[in-house]
Design an enzyme around this catalytic site. Structure first.
Site, PDB file in Angstrom:
ATOM      1  CG  ASP A 157       7.758  -7.400   0.054  1.00  0.00           C
ATOM      2  OD1 ASP A 157       8.329  -6.552  -0.646  1.00  0.00           O
ATOM      3  OD2 ASP A 157       8.106  -8.595   0.096  1.00  0.00           O
ATOM      4  CG  ASP A 167      12.500  -1.057  -5.458  1.00  0.00           C
ATOM      5  OD1 ASP A 167      12.873  -0.971  -6.646  1.00  0.00           O
ATOM      6  OD2 ASP A 167      13.290  -1.081  -4.506  1.00  0.00           O
ATOM      7  CG  ASP A 216       1.104 -12.750  -5.016  1.00  0.00           C
ATOM      8  OD1 ASP A 216       1.172 -11.687  -5.675  1.00  0.00           O
ATOM      9  OD2 ASP A 216       1.378 -13.862  -5.507  1.00  0.00           O
ATOM     10  N   GLY A 236      11.379  -1.790   3.850  1.00  0.00           N
ATOM     11  CA  GLY A 236      10.655  -0.629   4.360  1.00  0.00           C
ATOM     12  C   GLY A 236      11.317   0.717   4.153  1.00  0.00           C
ATOM     13  CE  LYS A 245      13.623  -3.381  -8.472  1.00  0.00           C
ATOM     14  NZ  LYS A 245      14.854  -2.753  -7.937  1.00  0.00           N
ATOM     15  CD1 TRP A 268      12.678   3.219  -1.411  1.00  0.00           C
ATOM     16  CD2 TRP A 268      11.132   2.955  -3.015  1.00  0.00           C
ATOM     17  NE1 TRP A 268      13.337   3.180  -2.615  1.00  0.00           N
ATOM     18  CE2 TRP A 268      12.422   3.021  -3.620  1.00  0.00           C
ATOM     19  CE3 TRP A 268      10.015   2.776  -3.818  1.00  0.00           C
ATOM     20  CZ2 TRP A 268      12.591   2.926  -5.005  1.00  0.00           C
ATOM     21  CZ3 TRP A 268      10.188   2.691  -5.201  1.00  0.00           C
ATOM     22  CH2 TRP A 268      11.456   2.767  -5.782  1.00  0.00           C
TER      23      TRP A 268
END
Length: 233
Positions: free
Chosen positions: A109, A149, A125, A91, A189, A93
């Site tokens: 997530d 991320d 998902d 959490g 990322k 971000w």
């Protein structure tokens, strides 16, 4: 973008995994009950200056400083922004987006994330059918910023791990391109030396500017780097 559904699926969470395990939740006093690798991870976290700073300032993870630096350089989060955070656990971000003035933040997530006042957090998902629309509905409209991320559990086979990395980037980029408001931005990322496949070319066609950035808070020796696409056309 690839249509291969199998490649797009995120890896399932490790058994017993928690959001705290990806942040500051581990305590060194429990190290004697853990594997050697776990003990080394805990000691590294406690000794790391960014982890120590995150604990002192109330951030859920050292990753908060990565987004803070990228936001300072790229002006990603503006007052009133709507933000979607893909792979948001634990959490950090989400916290940064709210502190920087975002009016709506939705995170998703595979792992459970402790509530953060002002944000909507969904355990799912991201690549499952319907979850993308669930995020937009929760946000109340198209986002101004999509953050990703997301990472996967490596299997140790370089080619397989590479395909999984690309699959997550593709899924996040497709979502961003499809849902972002004009002028919006996307950050994901990636890894230095890793081929982003056709994603880079696609992003350059869809955004005003595309660049790579490696925040200072990324671990030394890590190949982690972030790909930022700015100004959705």
């Amino acid at each position: 973008m690839s249509d291969d559904n199998e490649r797009r699926r995120m890896v399932r969470p490790p058994s017993g995994g928690t959001a705290a395990g990806r942040g500051m939740g581990q305590k060194i006093k429990t190290a004697d009950k853990k594997s050697l690798s776990s003990q080394q991870w805990i000691k590294r976290q406690l000794a790391d200056k960014w982890s120590e700073k995150a604990r002192a300032e109330g951030w859920r993870s050292r990753a908060a400083f990565k987004l803070i630096e990228m936001d300072e350089k790229l002006r990603l989060i503006r007052p009133g922004s709507r933000v979607v955070d893909l792979g948001c656990a634990p959490g950090g971000w989400v916290q940064v987006a709210l502190k920087q003035g975002a009016s709506a933040v939705v995170g998703v997530d595979l792992l459970p994330v402790d509530p953060i006042p002002g944000a909507i957090l969904i355990q799912a998902d991201f690549t499952d059918p319907g979850v993308d629309q669930q995020l937009i509905d929760a946000l109340g409209g198209g986002p101004d910023l999509v953050l990703s991320d997301m990472a996967h559990n490596t299997v140790g086979h370089r080619q397989t791990d590479h395909l999984k990395i690309i699959a997550l980037i593709e899924a996040a980029a497709e979502f961003a391109i499809r849902t972002l408001k004009p002028g919006g931005s996307f950050v994901t990322k990636n890894f230095q030396g890793g081929d982003a496949g056709g994603v880079l070319e696609t992003l350059r066609a869809e955004f005003r500017e595309v660049k790579f950035i490696k925040p200072e808070a990324s671990r030394k020796g890590s190949s982690e780097v972030y790909l930022a696409a700015l100004g959705k056309k």
